[in-house]
Design an enzyme around this catalytic site. Structure first.
Site, short mmCIF file in Angstrom:
data_model
loop_
_atom_site.label_atom_id
_atom_site.label_comp_id
_atom_site.label_asym_id
_atom_site.label_seq_id
_atom_site.Cartn_x
_atom_site.Cartn_y
_atom_site.Cartn_z
N GLU A 107 11.39 -52.51 -57.93
CA GLU A 107 10.27 -53.31 -58.94
C GLU A 107 9.56 -52.36 -59.84
O GLU A 107 8.84 -53.12 -60.24
CB GLU A 107 9.65 -54.34 -58.21
CG GLU A 107 9.14 -53.95 -56.94
CD GLU A 107 8.36 -55.17 -56.00
OE1 GLU A 107 8.60 -56.02 -56.42
OE2 GLU A 107 7.81 -55.07 -54.82
N ARG A 148 8.28 -63.16 -47.60
CA ARG A 148 7.09 -62.83 -48.21
C ARG A 148 6.07 -62.91 -47.00
O ARG A 148 5.82 -64.39 -46.87
CB ARG A 148 6.75 -63.31 -49.33
CG ARG A 148 7.65 -63.25 -50.60
CD ARG A 148 6.86 -64.06 -51.66
NE ARG A 148 7.52 -63.46 -53.08
CZ ARG A 148 8.45 -64.27 -53.65
NH1 ARG A 148 9.04 -65.13 -53.36
NH2 ARG A 148 8.86 -63.72 -54.98
N CYS A 205 16.14 -60.19 -55.22
CA CYS A 205 15.36 -61.23 -54.82
C CYS A 205 14.43 -61.60 -55.63
O CYS A 205 13.35 -62.78 -55.16
CB CYS A 205 14.51 -60.54 -53.34
SG CYS A 205 13.54 -59.22 -53.55
N ASN A 227 10.76 -59.58 -60.70
CA ASN A 227 9.35 -60.35 -61.31
C ASN A 227 8.60 -59.31 -61.55
O ASN A 227 7.82 -59.32 -62.55
CB ASN A 227 8.77 -61.23 -59.96
CG ASN A 227 9.66 -62.47 -59.57
OD1 ASN A 227 10.68 -62.96 -60.17
ND2 ASN A 227 9.19 -62.83 -58.63
C1 PEP Z 1 9.47 -59.61 -57.36
O1 PEP Z 1 8.50 -58.77 -57.80
O2 PEP Z 1 10.61 -59.79 -57.97
C2 PEP Z 1 9.51 -60.01 -56.08
C3 PEP Z 1 10.31 -60.71 -55.29
O3 PEP Z 1 8.27 -60.03 -55.37
P1 PEP Z 1 6.73 -60.91 -55.75
O4 PEP Z 1 7.21 -62.01 -56.59
O5 PEP Z 1 6.47 -61.09 -54.45
O6 PEP Z 1 6.12 -59.77 -56.33
MG MG Z 2 6.98 -58.00 -56.73
#
Ligand code: PEP
Ligand code: MG
Length: 597
Positions: free
Chosen positions: A436, A301, A507, A459
């Site tokens: 996502e 990230r 991820c 997430n």
């Molecule tokens: C996710 O959304 O699962 C992700 C890995 O990205 P972030 O948590 O940085 O939004």
């Molecule tokens: Mg994300």
């Protein structure tokens, strides 16, 4: 006295049981003293000597940290050296000594105070934390002027103290490491504070942000610190102590057994290979990534490069960091995610208009397409760094093919520019899309034709699919990774990827939870990217089954109608196979609907 539980932010995992020691990080007391005009040159030379002594001490700490922990942590002290070596500091302080006829301590204080104030006023968390660098250096010079020794020590309690402080500077943390403390608790601080980063790398369990805790601690009393959960328990009763002792022993035992798996591949008993990789936010995490046996970085990230600073990082800064990561991980791959800003992640340098629904607003790839001045330098830097190791590019929050094509068009343009300039990069660099958003999941078959890989960000995918704000505690009970809708979406995305012959990773945090290990292997994920500490257990799970068994477990879960049913079934399955890891988890009753009002 009954037990008191404080919640903070767990920044360095592990359990410590020890004796409390509140260290008052005392700021040296300064008095304004008049100095005889004839002695003023002496004051100035005293100041210079104290600055030089401080510089030598910091260099010594730096050297020690570099050998004991790693050179990247030693660099934390570069900021201190920069402050000390700044001619402005000595010139301003000398001018005050001369003009006001005062002592060096007072003059130094006068110079540093406005700098401290300025840092305290800024809203940006990272910059505010840099105030501790100014305090740390200033106090060191003052102590040298006053002939005092360092601020924190745990005399007589080596190897048994859990230290409590309002705040700890990086040099305090280094000193405490030398004193073999068992754990650290501070009232202030966040995940990005240097002390937190150091505690993690020194593997000292630590909790920060435990507000007002020092007022409640009784020195020398037994306390429990749970750096994984972010909990501190004062005056624990016998039963709690026994529970934590057992948990600590279990964690140590499991950790020792699991660490042996680090070097082994994540391969099922019938030879099905899953790549187990790590999620990182800071390059400083790479030693932990390697130590836990990651086969690469599945999600880097990059937001940390932009956060907590007044300006945007330039191409060279990006390049230096990415090249170092690429070289350190080589030959293992690193997936660099392009900037994912907006929503709850904000940077001072990127001013966004106020939005009614920030997580549905101008964030991630949308922002980058909107601001090529931000996107292009990052892409150029990743491409340039790809000449030094196995890098991959990944776009966040792709919502459909048009957006993906727009991002790829810019990437191709940047590549053409580099070629014209004769700058080397990996021409076969793989490009992937994060899945996502529900629209990406539903059109995964179309997206798969235009990328080299997918990585599912659960997430966000869960937040958007179930319409549950991932940071709203009130609806947290509805945030269910095992919701049948999520499982169906995952199944569809994996098959879309494989139908087009591309690989697929997960991820999101869902992949860090060992409970989901069999399910994710059984669904056919080629890679699972997780918090580094979760890797050994995931390898253990993967290595103890055949692919067919995992697929059968996954298949059975599709017969369940609710997340609770899925969880119950999965937990029973995992308990039967791995009683040592899952016996303690509460079993959700099918009839019970936890959290529903
Ligand atoms: C996710 O959304 O699962 C992700 C890995 O990205 P972030 O948590 O940085 O939004
Ligand atoms: Mg994300």
């Amino acid at each position: 006295m009954s037990a008191q539980v404080f919640r903070g932010i767990g920044v360095s995992p592990g359990i410590a049981v020890g004796k409390a020691l509140v260290v008052e990080v005392r700021r040296p007391r300064i008095k304004r003293e008049r100095v005889d005009p004839a002695r003023l040159p002496l004051e100035i030379s005293r100041l210079r000597q104290a600055l030089e002594a401080s510089r030598r001490q910091i260099l010594e700490i730096q050297e020690r940290i570099a050998t004991e922990v790693g050179p990247q942590y030693a660099r934390i002290f570069d900021a201190h050296l920069l402050i000390l070596e700044d001619r402005w500091l000595v010139e301003e302080a000398s001018a005050i000594i001369q003009a006001q006829g005062v002592n060096a301590e007072y003059a130094l204080q006068e110079v540093l105070e406005p700098v401290r104030q300025a840092f305290s006023r800024v809203e940006d968390g990272y910059l505010r934390e840099r105030r501790t660098d100014v305090d740390d250096v200033g106090d060191r010079v003052l102590r040298n002027l006053l002939g005092q020794r360092g601020s924190v020590h745990v005399e007589g309690m080596r190897g048994e103290a859990i230290v409590f402080a309002h705040d700890l500077s990086p040099s305090d943390t280094a000193q405490l490491h030398r004193d073999a403390v068992l754990g650290l608790v501070t009232e202030t601080g966040g995940r990005t504070s240097h002390s937190a980063i150091m505690a993690r790398s020194l593997e000292i369990p630590a909790v920060v942000g435990a507000e007002e805790i020092c007022a409640h601690v009784v020195n020398h009393e037994t306390v429990i610190l749970d750096g994984t959960e972010g909990l501190v328990i004062l005056a624990p009763d016998r039963e709690t102590l026994a529970r934590y002792h057992a948990r600590k022993q279990q964690l140590e035992y499991v950790g020792r057994a699991l660490d042996k798996l680090g070097a082994l591949p994540a391969e099922t008993q019938d030879g099905y290979r899953v790549r187990v990789t790590a999620n990182i936010e800071f390059p400083e995490e790479l030693p932990a990534v390697q130590a836990h046996g990651a086969e690469g970085v599945g999600l880097y990230r990059t937001e940390f490069l932009y956060l907590n600073r007044p300006d945007l990082p330039g191409e060279e800064e990006h390049f230096a960091v990415y090249r170092a990561v690429a070289a350190e991980m080589h030959p293992r791959p690193t997936v660099i995610r392009t900037l994912d800003f907006g929503g709850d992640k904000l940077a001072s340098a990127i001013q966004l208009a106020a939005e009614e629904n920030p997580s549905l607003g101008l964030r991630a790839i949308r922002l980058c397409l909107h601001r090529p001045d931000i996107f292009r330098p990052q892409l150029r830097a990743i491409l340039r760094a790809s000449a030094f190791g196995a890098l991959r590019i990944m776009y966040p929050m792709i919502s459909g093919v048009a957006e993906l094509r727009a991002a790829n068009a810019i990437l191709e343009d940047v590549k053409a520019e580099l070629r014209r300039q004769g700058i080397a990069f990996d021409p076969a660099i793989q490009v992937g899309a994060m899945i996502e958003t529900p629209s990406a999941a539903v059109t995964a078959d179309l997206l798969a034709r235009e990328v080299d890989f997918f990585s599912v960000g659960t997430n966000d995918l869960i937040q958007y699919s179930l319409a549950i704000d991932r940071i709203n505690e009130q609806v947290a009970y509805l945030y269910e990774p095992l919701h049948p809708a999520v499982l169906r979406m995952l199944r569809g995305v994996v098959s879309a990827a494989h139908n087009e012959g591309i690989w697929i990773s997960m991820c999101g945090e869902m992949a860090s939870d060992p409970l989901h290990g069999l399910l994710l292997v059984g669904l056919g994920f080629d890679e699972l990217s997780m918090t580094p500490g979760a890797i050994p257990l995931m390898k253990r799970i993967i290595r103890s089954v055949t692919y067919g068994q995992a697929a059968e477990v996954a298949q059975r879960l599709f017969g369940c109608a609710t997340a609770q049913e899925v969880e119950r079934l999965l937990l029973l399955e995992m308990r039967a196979r791995f009683p040592e890891y899952f016996a303690g988890d509460a079993l959700p009753g099918a009839e019970k609907r936890p959290g529903f009002p």
